[in-house]
Enzyme design. Structure first.
Site, PDB file in Angstrom:
ATOM      1  N   GLY A 502       8.921 -54.197  -7.171  1.00 34.11           N
ATOM      2  CA  GLY A 502       9.208 -52.776  -7.025  1.00 34.11           C
ATOM      3  C   GLY A 502       8.134 -51.952  -7.675  1.00 34.11           C
ATOM      4  N   PHE A 504       7.945 -50.771 -10.578  1.00 36.78           N
ATOM      5  CA  PHE A 504       7.679 -51.012 -11.990  1.00 36.78           C
ATOM      6  C   PHE A 504       7.230 -52.447 -12.268  1.00 36.78           C
ATOM      7  CE2 PHE A 504      10.815 -47.496 -12.378  1.00 36.78           C
ATOM      8  CZ  PHE A 504       9.931 -46.567 -12.891  1.00 36.78           C
ATOM      9  N   LYS A 521      11.787 -60.101 -15.251  1.00 42.28           N
ATOM     10  CA  LYS A 521      11.095 -58.930 -14.692  1.00 42.28           C
ATOM     11  C   LYS A 521       9.847 -58.665 -15.529  1.00 42.28           C
ATOM     12  CE  LYS A 521      13.358 -55.132 -13.545  1.00 42.28           C
ATOM     13  NZ  LYS A 521      14.069 -53.823 -13.701  1.00 42.28           N
ATOM     14  N   ASP A 619      20.087 -44.162 -10.325  1.00 44.61           N
ATOM     15  CA  ASP A 619      19.498 -44.778  -9.123  1.00 44.61           C
ATOM     16  C   ASP A 619      20.468 -45.784  -8.505  1.00 44.61           C
ATOM     17  OD1 ASP A 619      17.566 -45.120  -7.178  1.00 44.61           O
ATOM     18  OD2 ASP A 619      16.397 -46.577  -8.321  1.00 44.61           O
TER      19      ASP A 619
END
Length: 828
Positions: A502, A504, A521, A619
């Site tokens: 994504g 980020f 992540k 979000d």
């Protein structure tokens, strides 16, 4: 000459006699100023200017004339005068008023709209202590316009009625002084409620004592059984359709007695002892001083066995020493040295043993004292903690500590309270003195070295154990593990198995040594990655919920920022909803979709209402709802989240999120609330029902904005079944659940955030606890009602891995009418 002297002497004598004689009345030609007073006709009560204690302020008040000055009533409680000689208490314009200095500035007034002339009015101090403003004439024929008994201060005299007006629901109150030298209204008050019980309140809201309801048979209040033993007072309670009140008289009129709402927060009953020339405390409630709510203020410690009752803990001082000297502790204590959270080593926790724990704590699920301490140490906002061995609960305080009480040594119900202090304020209990005995010093040194070596060995063993435990993934207690970059590099096989990416960064699959799967992540971009890293650790690092993705740990080595989560084998919700013909995935059945909707709502409700701070996700969309092996939904991706303290209702922030799910207030630029998440959830709920993007073309290739179509069906009683994903044909679809889901989704996307339900209400509606009313048509989507014209939409997503379709969802700022959403009188 003799005649002149004789005449002068005559007028002087007449003036002296008039000036020295006691009067009980203020009339048009008689005022009060300086040391002048009026006295009740029986000589019991006196009224005039007084100055409380060492204060420089003057007030108009009433007191017992024959006793040591005890103020019973004050006219100008809220505003004092500085000079009694230039101030005047008089009748003017149909009112009794107090003027400050040269008759210019009104300080206090009876506030009547009277048409009576000044000459027709008089203010009389009666023998019962009631100051009455009335029309002139005898007491039998006079018309009472105003009386002080209807405006009690802190003292309840015999005959005064503390009443409840049943028509307005308002009750008269006895209100304490602010301090011993300040008669302005304090924080403690006594009033009558609708249950016929008297209650004591802090700041007009927090009840901490009640008399219990009035028992007409035994003629006492249920929670005051000692009234049966009374031999001084005759208590009476009256109630009718318009009001209720309680009053009392004294059996023996020679006795002098009064009730006072004291600055201590206790209601006290005093009787005068003529032999001792002093007041005797006959009765008080609450019995213990420390039972008074917030008596010692923020961070103050109360002890019933010490005098004064309040003290500040180590590292704190009174907010106002002057107020404390006057027994006004309400401002509490402040730190001597402010905390600095940038360096954890300059803050330490001070141990307070045998404490009754303070109010307003939050409960964390922790399994031991050390883990509880670690959780508080790692949270900059945590001001104190305690661990309850009996219930295995970790209690933390992120706001000011209230109602902390020191228990007696023989009381075994106390807990150890750990208060966060600057290290400079923590006493060095080890440096108590020096010794001249060299042998003792040598022995102490050797002993200390031995202890240090032993401690080092224990620390090394603990660190090794924790490292092995962390690498085995044994973190069921909810604390975060600090992984090294090399550990995560090995766990992900050098980041070889990429799950997605994504704006980020990228997400990789990995496995810990115990074979448990994780998702790592790796944040990319110096500024944005750092910001998202901090946001995710702060928001979900210390919370757990079955419908929130669990953050297991993190890595922070220089510019390398990584987050470690539980691995979700079924991916994100969008991959199951928005299938293309190439993908071979199981179509989610209706029951499963409904449970996903309910679970997501529960997760959001927890974020909004049950965490220490309200967490706004910002979000919500299918891409950020992950599914575990049992398809249990987990709200994920907190990189855009915002924390809102419970003292605030909204937060001003930059626009964030994904178009198509953004609430109108995002676009208008106003401060947002948790209702922004509610709007996004409503949009996602429509997609759960339809199985396609809200802006995706329908099968007949006509562009339809699904929420506007669904709203049309709902408002026109159309066919609800037509809204359901056609791929569910043959599936056992519960139309009642579909209707409920569509209605609540339509309520969620109302233009006015005040019309949207809270997520806790959404949960109750989906669970069937609340009935939901038909929603109004959201005005911002009325322009997008299905028509023959083509409508072009454009979509931007913060996740490049999402299945994007184009949309341009234009929001209107027009508001919709306010309506009730549920049938339980709770508004959306």
């Amino acid at each position: 000459m003799v005649s002149f002297l004789t005449l002068t002497s005559f007028f002087f004598i007449c003036f002296f006699i008039h000036g020295s004689s006691a009067v009980d009345t203020i009339s048009g030609d008689f005022t009060l100023s300086g040391d002048q007073t009026i006295v009740s006709s029986d000589g019991t009560y006196e009224m005039g200017f007084f100055k409380p204690g060492s204060s420089s302020n003057f007030y108009i008040g009433m007191w017992y004339k024959q006793l040591s000055q005890t103020i019973l009533w004050v006219a100008n409680r809220d505003k004092a005068v500085s000079d009694k000689n230039s101030s005047v208490f008089k009748i003017s314009n149909g009112n009794l008023i107090l003027l400050d200095g040269n008759y210019q500035t009104p300080v206090w007034s009876t506030g009547l709209n009277s048409t009576s002339s000044v000459s027709a009015l008089e203010a009389v101090l009666q023998d019962d202590g009631n100051l009455v403003l009335r029309t002139g004439g005898s007491s039998l024929s006079a018309n009472v316009l105003w009386q002080s008994f209807d405006h009690p201060g802190d003292t309840w005299l015999p005959g005064v009625k503390i009443r409840l007006d049943k028509r307005t629901g308002k009750s008269q109150r006895l209100t304490s002084w602010k301090s011993l030298e300040d008669p302005s209204p304090g924080l403690f008050s006594l009033e009558l409620d609708e249950s016929t019980a008297y209650k004591i309140l802090w700041n007009g809201s927090n009840e901490y004592w009640s008399s219990g309801p009035w028992n007409p048979q035994s003629r006492i209040f249920d929670s005051v059984p000692e009234m049966r033993l009374n031999y001084i007072y005759n208590f009476s309670f009256f109630s009718n359709t318009t009001d209720s009140y309680f009053t009392y008289s004294i059996y023996n009129q020679l006795n002098v007695s009064r009730f006072v709402m004291d600055v201590s927060g206790q209601i006290k009953q005093f009787t005068w002892l003529e032999g001792n020339k002093a007041w005797n405390l006959f009765w008080s409630q609450p019995r213990q001083q420390c039972q008074v709510y917030r008596y010692c203020g923020s961070f103050g410690i109360c002890s019933d066995k010490s005098e004064p009752f309040c003290r500040c803990p180590q590292g704190f001082r009174p907010m106002s020493q002057k107020d404390w000297d006057l027994k006004d502790y309400s401002a509490g204590c402040v730190r001597k040295t402010e905390l600095q959270c940038s360096r954890g080593d300059i803050n330490q926790f001070f141990r307070l043993p045998n404490m009754k724990l303070a109010d307003n704590s939050e409960v964390l699920t922790r399994t031991s004292l050390s883990i509880c301490a670690s959780a508080c140490q790692g949270d900059c906002s945590c001001k104190a903690y305690a661990y309850d061995e009996g219930s295995s609960k970790c209690l933390v305080w992120s706001k000011d500590v209230l109602n902390l009480q020191q228990l007696e040594d023989e009381n075994s119900e106390g807990n150890i309270f750990y208060l966060r202090l600057a290290a400079s304020d923590v006493p060095n209990v080890g440096a108590s003195g020096k010794s001249n005995n060299k042998g003792l010093i040598f022995g102490a040194v050797l002993g200390s070295l031995g202890v240090i070596v032993l401690v080092l060995l224990v620390v090394i063993l603990i660190l090794r154990y924790r490292r092995r435990k962390r690498m085995r993934g044994e973190k069921g207690d909810g604390t975060l593990s600090a992984f090294s970059y090399r550990e995560l590099q090995n766990a992900t096989k050098n980041f070889s198995d990429k799950l997605g990416g994504g704006g980020f960064g990228s997400v990789f699959k990995g496995a810990l040594p115990d074979s448990s799967d994780i998702a790592v992540k790796r944040l990319e971009g110096i500024s944005q990655g750092e910001k998202q890293f901090r946001t995710e650790v702060v928001t979900i690092g210390t919370i757990q919920h079955v419908n929130l993705v669990r953050l297991r740990g993190f890595c922070s080595e220089g510019s390398k920022k990584l987050l470690v989560y539980d691995y979700m084998p079924n991916g994100s919700l969008d991959s199951h909803l928005f299938l293309n013909q190439v993908e071979e995935k199981i179509v989610l059945g209706w029951k499963l979709r409904f449970q996903i909707a309910l679970g997501t709502a529960r997760g959001l409700a927890y974020l909004h209402d049950e965490c220490r701070d309200c967490i706004i996700h910002c979000d919500i969309k299918p891409e950020n709802i992950l599914l575990d092996s049992q398809f249990c939904p987990k709200v994920a991706d907190f990189g855009l989240a915002k924390l809102v303290g419970r003292d605030f209702s909204r937060v001003l922030t930059t626009m964030r999120g994904t178009r198509g799910y953004l609430a109108p207030e995002w676009i208008s630029g106003v401060a947002i609330t948790a209702k922004a998440d509610v709007y996004s959830y409503g949009m996602m709920l429509f997609e759960l029902v339809s199985g396609r993007r809200n802006t995706e073309q329908s099968e007949n290739e006509k562009v339809r904005f699904f929420p506007s179509w669904a709203a049309t069906i709902l408002t026109k009683d159309g066919d609800i079944r037509s809204l359901v994903d056609p791929r569910l044909e043959g599936d056992a679809v519960d139309i009642e659940e579909v209707t409920r889901a569509c209605k609540v989704a339509c309520w969620c996307i109302q233009d006015e955030e005040s019309h949207r339900p809270a997520m806790s209400q959404v949960v109750q509606i989906l669970e069937g606890v609340l009935e939901v009313n038909p929603p109004p048509f959201p005005r911002s989507i009325q322009a997008l009602v299905v028509s023959d014209e083509d409508v072009v939409f454009f979509t931007e997503s913060s996740s490049s891995s999402s299945h994007n379709s184009s949309q341009n969802h234009k929001h209107s700022s027009s508001s919709s009418s306010s309506k009730k959403m549920t049938n339980d009188n709770s508004s959306a």
